[in-house]
Design an enzyme around this catalytic site. Structure first.
Site, PDB file in Angstrom:
ATOM      1  N   LYS A 106     -12.942  -5.306  10.184  1.00  0.00           N
ATOM      2  CA  LYS A 106     -13.389  -4.032   9.022  1.00  0.00           C
ATOM      3  C   LYS A 106     -15.607  -3.959   9.875  1.00  0.00           C
ATOM      4  O   LYS A 106     -15.214  -2.799   9.700  1.00  0.00           O
ATOM      5  CB  LYS A 106     -13.724  -4.459   7.907  1.00  0.00           C
ATOM      6  CG  LYS A 106     -12.184  -4.748   7.433  1.00  0.00           C
ATOM      7  CD  LYS A 106     -12.467  -5.490   5.826  1.00  0.00           C
ATOM      8  CE  LYS A 106     -11.144  -5.884   5.074  1.00  0.00           C
ATOM      9  NZ  LYS A 106     -10.761  -6.411   4.388  1.00  0.00           N
ATOM     10  N   VAL A 150       1.039  -1.043  -0.286  1.00  0.00           N
ATOM     11  CA  VAL A 150       0.129  -0.142   0.198  1.00  0.00           C
ATOM     12  C   VAL A 150       0.916   1.526  -0.321  1.00  0.00           C
ATOM     13  O   VAL A 150       0.623   2.035  -0.700  1.00  0.00           O
ATOM     14  CB  VAL A 150      -0.973   0.303   1.190  1.00  0.00           C
ATOM     15  CG1 VAL A 150      -1.654   1.580   0.700  1.00  0.00           C
ATOM     16  CG2 VAL A 150      -1.971  -1.509   0.750  1.00  0.00           C
ATOM     17  N   ASP A 189      -9.889 -11.129   9.732  1.00  0.00           N
ATOM     18  CA  ASP A 189      -9.816  -9.150   8.909  1.00  0.00           C
ATOM     19  C   ASP A 189     -11.387  -8.926   9.033  1.00  0.00           C
ATOM     20  O   ASP A 189     -11.672  -7.474   8.864  1.00  0.00           O
ATOM     21  CB  ASP A 189      -9.354  -9.355   7.328  1.00  0.00           C
ATOM     22  CG  ASP A 189      -9.594  -8.709   6.539  1.00  0.00           C
ATOM     23  OD1 ASP A 189      -8.742  -7.936   6.683  1.00  0.00           O
ATOM     24  OD2 ASP A 189     -10.259  -8.376   5.517  1.00  0.00           O
TER      25      ASP A 189
HETATM   26  N1  LIG Z   1      -2.627  -4.774   0.794  1.00  0.00           N
HETATM   27  C1  LIG Z   1      -3.565  -4.386   0.903  1.00  0.00           C
HETATM   28  O1  LIG Z   1      -4.558  -4.720  -0.249  1.00  0.00           O
HETATM   29  C2  LIG Z   1      -4.369  -3.458   1.815  1.00  0.00           C
HETATM   30  C3  LIG Z   1      -5.962  -3.354   2.080  1.00  0.00           C
HETATM   31  C4  LIG Z   1      -6.573  -2.162   2.642  1.00  0.00           C
HETATM   32  C5  LIG Z   1      -5.654  -2.150   3.823  1.00  0.00           C
HETATM   33  N2  LIG Z   1      -3.769  -3.099   4.445  1.00  0.00           N
HETATM   34  C6  LIG Z   1      -3.407  -2.587   5.496  1.00  0.00           C
HETATM   35  O2  LIG Z   1      -2.356  -1.543   4.801  1.00  0.00           O
HETATM   36  C7  LIG Z   1      -1.247  -1.114   6.058  1.00  0.00           C
HETATM   37  C8  LIG Z   1       0.106  -1.989   5.327  1.00  0.00           C
HETATM   38  O3  LIG Z   1      -0.152  -3.735   4.203  1.00  0.00           O
HETATM   39  P1  LIG Z   1       0.310  -4.043   2.889  1.00  0.00           P
HETATM   40  O4  LIG Z   1      -0.523  -4.774   2.550  1.00  0.00           O
HETATM   41  O5  LIG Z   1       0.753  -2.775   2.780  1.00  0.00           O
HETATM   42  O6  LIG Z   1       1.946  -4.163   4.092  1.00  0.00           O
HETATM   43  P2  LIG Z   1       3.555  -4.493   3.559  1.00  0.00           P
HETATM   44  O7  LIG Z   1       3.701  -5.335   1.907  1.00  0.00           O
HETATM   45  O8  LIG Z   1       4.017  -5.834   4.398  1.00  0.00           O
HETATM   46  O9  LIG Z   1       4.125  -3.550   4.221  1.00  0.00           O
HETATM   47  C9  LIG Z   1       4.650  -2.931   5.112  1.00  0.00           C
HETATM   48  C10 LIG Z   1       5.817  -2.276   4.846  1.00  0.00           C
HETATM   49  O10 LIG Z   1       6.048  -1.179   6.211  1.00  0.00           O
HETATM   50  C11 LIG Z   1       7.724  -2.061   6.497  1.00  0.00           C
HETATM   51  N3  LIG Z   1       8.105  -1.924   7.253  1.00  0.00           N
HETATM   52  C12 LIG Z   1       7.600  -2.680   8.819  1.00  0.00           C
HETATM   53  N4  LIG Z   1       7.791  -2.511  10.306  1.00  0.00           N
HETATM   54  C13 LIG Z   1       8.442  -1.179   9.774  1.00  0.00           C
HETATM   55  C14 LIG Z   1       8.936   0.272  10.764  1.00  0.00           C
HETATM   56  N5  LIG Z   1       9.673  -0.548  12.286  1.00  0.00           N
HETATM   57  N6  LIG Z   1       9.352   1.103  10.044  1.00  0.00           N
HETATM   58  C15 LIG Z   1       8.831   1.048   9.057  1.00  0.00           C
HETATM   59  N7  LIG Z   1       8.523   0.522   8.390  1.00  0.00           N
HETATM   60  C16 LIG Z   1       8.677  -0.880   8.067  1.00  0.00           C
HETATM   61  C17 LIG Z   1       7.810  -3.341   5.686  1.00  0.00           C
HETATM   62  O11 LIG Z   1       9.412  -3.567   5.595  1.00  0.00           O
HETATM   63  P3  LIG Z   1       9.650  -4.862   5.423  1.00  0.00           P
HETATM   64  O12 LIG Z   1       9.228  -5.658   4.729  1.00  0.00           O
HETATM   65  O13 LIG Z   1      11.477  -4.347   5.411  1.00  0.00           O
HETATM   66  O14 LIG Z   1       9.201  -6.024   6.686  1.00  0.00           O
HETATM   67  C18 LIG Z   1       6.257  -3.754   4.138  1.00  0.00           C
HETATM   68  O15 LIG Z   1       7.972  -2.559   3.902  1.00  0.00           O
HETATM   69  C19 LIG Z   1      -1.842  -2.627   6.350  1.00  0.00           C
HETATM   70  O16 LIG Z   1      -2.240  -2.129   8.137  1.00  0.00           O
HETATM   71  C20 LIG Z   1      -3.146  -3.780   6.021  1.00  0.00           C
HETATM   72  O17 LIG Z   1      -3.379  -4.026   7.172  1.00  0.00           O
HETATM   73  C21 LIG Z   1      -3.945  -3.340   3.440  1.00  0.00           C
END
Ligand SMILES: NC(=O)c1ccc[n+]([C@@H]2O[C@H](COP(=O)([O-])OP(=O)(O)OC[C@H]3O[C@@H](n4cnc5c(N)ncnc54)[C@H](OP(=O)(O)O)[C@@H]3O)[C@@H](O)[C@H]2O)c1
Length: 436
Positions: A208, A17, A204
């Site tokens: 929501k 995201v 999940d």
């Molecule tokens: N993906 C979706 O479709 C979606 C939809 C709705 C809501 N969301 C929500 O959006 C949020 C992010 O989801 P995502 O899918 O984008 O997750 P993601 O792909 O796992 O991205 C999270 C990012 O944060 C980084 N990170 C972890 N710990 C950190 C820290 N302490 N400081 C700085 N960066 C850090 C991770 O790096 P590393 O990989 O190096 O650990 C990764 O790049 C979540 O809360 C999720 O529930 C996601």
């Protein structure tokens, strides 16, 4: 001369995201600046993976792995948290709010568990926390609840708000695929995680629903008060039976306000084939809100994925930017006065009434169904119809029963008794039926 505000954003997490948020603000930079009258810039990104610098062609001055580089920067007025369900994410948001920074997040898990703490902190420091992306990705359902439906009393919120489970159920329905096959296909296509528990067990969707119901009724509904049943016990046969009886089978998130109590639950549900949510297929999400004056209203769209979710995050950033530039406080993020947030009185699942689909697995011999029917009758559960698929004397066969409206506590007691009968071979599957 009008002062052009400088809206600086600090972003935590450049993953699925976060990466798309960075991209949309870059790709639409001029379009957004023209639309709102000034630019919005991400001036710092905190991300642990150093490879992201190259991937997003970031200047060294932008990327950091130190939380304080964003939180201590007085030029940053909006903090975007997109790290995920980790304790540090909550700490970052609380700290940002306490420092007078506005927060945008997509973190449904943290909001569903600790929302009250975060909303109270935002209220205390007179800043906003927006979280449109936490529910149903590209569908602006929270903004609609907060603004569009502000004048009406909400009676119910129902939704298909987990794309993964909807994809699996759709595949099972259309291709008669087994649950495991459909799940593997979802994983292969990137719609399900390697560990799919949160999606298939309704976790999940319950997170929501916690946010949706909190906004709909103006009381905090924490995740752990939401009844949950996942889809892993559903078979293609149940979906076929549902269709035979004129229903569609969905993992539905349901909330309804009755008097002072709120009924909130996530479970596989049979809905009539004519229901507004019956034809929502694949990874699509849809939410149906019913208000006292407005009646039912449905919104549908992509519920997840980097790009659709990023539009919701970016819209929240823009809403806050507009408030900053006009020097006004935003509409309260929950849509009601934050100082009034109270805990909700939740209706226990045992207290609900519903129609039920019950799939018994019993040995096919005379008198077996009579025994089942006797127990159901004894618990005041009246049978609407019975269907037995195939006959094989002495072998296990499925017997499907549709009930009239019954009390859940009676159904639970009856099934406990029935499942102990020597001729009943497997735990009975219960699926609730919702007609409106
Ligand atoms: N993906 C979706 O479709 C979606 C939809 C709705 C809501 N969301 C929500 O959006 C949020 C992010 O989801 P995502 O899918 O984008 O997750 P993601 O792909 O796992 O991205 C999270 C990012 O944060 C980084 N990170 C972890 N710990 C950190 C820290 N302490 N400081 C700085 N960066 C850090 C991770 O790096 P590393 O990989 O190096 O650990 C990764 O790049 C979540 O809360 C999720 O529930 C996601």
């Amino acid at each position: 001369m009008t002062r052009i505000p400088k809206i600086n954003v600090g972003l935590f997490g450049l993953g699925t995201v976060g990466g798309s948020v960075f991209q949309i603000l870059k790709d639409h930079e001029h379009f957004i600046a023209e639309k709102i009258g000034y630019p919005i810039q991400i001036t710092k990104i905190c991300e642990l993976d150093p490879k992201k610098k190259q991937q997003y062609e970031l200047a060294s001055s932008i990327l950091t792995n130190k939380i304080s580089d964003i939180l201590d920067d007085p030029e940053i007025s909006i903090v975007v948290e997109l790290i995920g369900d980790k304790p540090i994410a909550k700490e970052i948001m609380l700290k940002a709010l306490s420092l007078g920074k506005h927060v945008v997040t997509a973190n449904k898990a943290i909001l569903a568990h600790h929302g009250l703490e975060l909303y109270s902190e935002a209220f205390k420091h007179e800043v906003d926390i927006y979280f449109e992306a936490a529910v149903a990705g590209s569908i602006p359902i929270l903004r609609t609840l907060r603004e569009g439906f502000v004048s009406d009393k909400i009676i119910s919120v129902q939704g298909i708000i987990n794309g993964t489970s909807n994809y699996i159920l759709t595949k099972m329905a259309k291709e008669k695929a087994d649950f495991k096959v459909a799940l593997a296909d979802a994983q292969k296509n990137g719609y399900a995680e390697a560990d799919p528990t949160s999606d298939i067990e309704g976790i999940d969707a319950a997170c929501k629903l916690s946010i949706l119901a909190t906004m709909a009724y103006g009381v905090f509904i924490p995740y752990d008060k939401i009844y949950r049943q996942g889809i892993s016990e559903i078979t293609p046969f149940d979906i076929e039976m549902a269709q035979k009886f004129g229903f569609s089978l969905k993992l539905l998130a349901i909330s309804r306000k009755t008097n002072q109590e709120i009924d909130v639950r996530v479970h596989p549900t049979m809905i009539p084939a004519t229901h507004l949510l019956a034809h929502v297929y694949g990874v699509l999400n849809a939410v149906m809100i019913e208000g006292e004056y407005m009646g039912p209203s449905v919104m549908m769209g992509k519920g997840a994925g980097g790009k659709p979710t990023a539009t919701a995050v970016a819209s929240d950033i823009i809403e806050i930017a507009r408030n900053i530039s006009r020097q006004v406080r935003g509409i309260p993020p929950l849509g009601f006065k934050a100082e009034n947030i109270q805990k909700a009185k939740i209706k226990p699942i045992e207290e609900i009434e519903s129609e039920y689909y019950l799939r018994f697995t019993a040995v096919d011999k005379p008198g077996v169904f009579a025994k089942i029917a006797h127990v159901l009758g004894h618990h005041e559960i009246s049978i609407a119809s019975v269907h037995q698929e195939g006959r094989e004397e002495g072998h296990e066969v499925p017997i499907m029963v549709l009930t009239h409206r019954a009390k859940e506590k009676n159904v639970i007691c009856a099934l406990k008794e029935i499942d102990k009968l020597p001729t009943v071979a497997q735990k009975t599957l219960l699926i609730r039926i919702e007609r409106s």
